[in-house]
Design a protein around this motif. Structure first.
Motif, short mmCIF file in Angstrom:
data_model
loop_
_atom_site.label_atom_id
_atom_site.label_comp_id
_atom_site.label_asym_id
_atom_site.label_seq_id
_atom_site.Cartn_x
_atom_site.Cartn_y
_atom_site.Cartn_z
N PHE A 26 29.64 7.20 15.16
CA PHE A 26 29.08 7.66 16.80
C PHE A 26 30.13 9.24 16.75
O PHE A 26 29.71 10.38 17.05
CB PHE A 26 29.67 7.20 17.86
N GLU A 27 31.16 9.03 16.05
CA GLU A 27 31.81 10.61 16.23
C GLU A 27 30.82 11.62 15.03
O GLU A 27 31.50 13.25 15.95
CB GLU A 27 33.09 10.57 15.78
N ILE A 28 30.79 10.96 14.36
CA ILE A 28 29.96 11.99 13.07
C ILE A 28 28.35 12.65 14.11
O ILE A 28 28.54 13.75 13.84
CB ILE A 28 29.77 11.25 11.91
N ALA A 29 27.88 11.40 14.95
CA ALA A 29 26.89 11.91 15.46
C ALA A 29 26.80 13.06 16.59
O ALA A 29 25.44 13.82 16.76
CB ALA A 29 26.17 10.13 15.88
N HIS A 30 28.03 12.63 17.21
CA HIS A 30 28.46 13.32 18.03
C HIS A 30 28.74 14.92 17.57
O HIS A 30 27.95 15.95 18.66
CB HIS A 30 29.29 12.52 19.62
N THR A 31 29.48 14.74 16.43
CA THR A 31 29.16 16.04 16.64
C THR A 31 28.44 16.99 15.83
O THR A 31 28.21 18.08 15.43
CB THR A 31 30.60 16.10 14.73
N ILE A 32 27.45 15.81 15.36
CA ILE A 32 25.82 16.95 14.75
C ILE A 32 25.56 17.22 16.38
O ILE A 32 25.34 18.17 16.31
CB ILE A 32 25.28 15.30 14.16
N VAL A 33 25.69 16.14 17.02
CA VAL A 33 24.70 16.31 18.13
C VAL A 33 24.79 17.58 18.52
O VAL A 33 24.84 18.95 19.55
CB VAL A 33 24.56 15.43 19.55
N ASP A 34 26.40 18.39 18.74
CA ASP A 34 27.52 18.98 19.68
C ASP A 34 26.76 20.43 18.66
O ASP A 34 26.72 21.76 19.35
CB ASP A 34 28.49 18.43 18.95
N PHE A 35 27.04 20.33 17.23
CA PHE A 35 26.60 21.76 16.42
C PHE A 35 25.30 22.82 16.66
O PHE A 35 24.84 23.45 16.82
CB PHE A 35 27.23 21.74 14.66
N LEU A 74 25.77 9.45 23.77
CA LEU A 74 26.69 8.54 23.08
C LEU A 74 27.65 7.82 23.24
O LEU A 74 28.16 6.05 22.73
CB LEU A 74 26.24 9.63 21.62
N ARG A 75 28.68 8.80 24.12
CA ARG A 75 29.67 8.14 24.22
C ARG A 75 29.91 6.81 24.63
O ARG A 75 30.40 5.80 25.13
CB ARG A 75 30.31 9.38 24.74
N LEU A 76 28.54 7.03 25.74
CA LEU A 76 28.30 5.21 26.59
C LEU A 76 28.09 4.29 26.01
O LEU A 76 28.40 3.72 25.92
CB LEU A 76 27.77 5.98 28.00
N TRP A 77 27.27 4.93 24.65
CA TRP A 77 26.09 4.01 23.92
C TRP A 77 27.61 3.20 22.95
O TRP A 77 27.81 2.18 22.74
CB TRP A 77 25.57 4.46 23.45
N ARG A 78 28.29 4.61 22.76
CA ARG A 78 29.43 3.48 21.72
C ARG A 78 30.56 3.33 22.70
O ARG A 78 31.04 1.84 21.64
CB ARG A 78 29.91 5.15 20.78
N GLU A 79 30.93 2.87 23.35
CA GLU A 79 32.01 2.45 24.52
C GLU A 79 31.22 1.74 24.70
O GLU A 79 32.31 -0.47 24.10
CB GLU A 79 32.38 3.54 25.29
N ILE A 80 30.04 1.29 25.14
CA ILE A 80 29.65 -0.49 25.11
C ILE A 80 29.56 -1.28 23.91
O ILE A 80 29.32 -2.59 24.79
CB ILE A 80 28.01 -0.40 25.94
N LYS A 81 28.97 -0.24 22.93
CA LYS A 81 29.38 -1.46 22.06
C LYS A 81 30.03 -1.68 21.20
O LYS A 81 30.47 -3.41 21.22
CB LYS A 81 28.32 -1.16 20.73
#
Length: 96
Positions: A26-35, A74-81
């Motif tokens: 999820f951190e990788i996905a978050h970083t890709i979305v951010d960039f 993404l953060r909320l989805w990650r935390e729920i998982k």
């Protein structure tokens, strides 16, 4: 503990190898979305210098905005998982 008080707890990220892998993905996905969002805004900003490029620039800003909106999603989805993974990890203990 209620669901909303149970999520966003740092110790869930380190609970097991599976939770660490999930957190890293999820951190990788978050970083890709951010960039990607930042790149859309940079391209859109450059395009706005030309009158002929106003419409594509607006689309870049719109796409960038949706990408920025994905970050908290993404953060909320990650935390729920992670929360759900923690619940299943303790299931055997509760029934044992």
């Amino acid at each position: 503990m209620s669901f909303w008080r149970g999520i966003f707890r740092h110790e869930r990220r380190e609970a097991s190898p599976a939770t660490r892998r999930l957190y890293a993905r999820f951190e990788i996905a978050h970083t890709i979305v951010d960039f990607s969002a930042a790149l859309c805004f940079i391209i859109g900003s450059i395009m706005f210098f030309s009158e002929a490029w106003m419409t594509p620039a607006t689309w870049f800003f719109t796409v960038g905005s949706f990408l920025f909106a994905m970050k908290p999603t993404l953060r909320l989805w990650r935390e729920i998982k992670l929360y759900r993974m923690g619940k299943t990890d303790t299931l055997a203990d509760r029934w044992g």
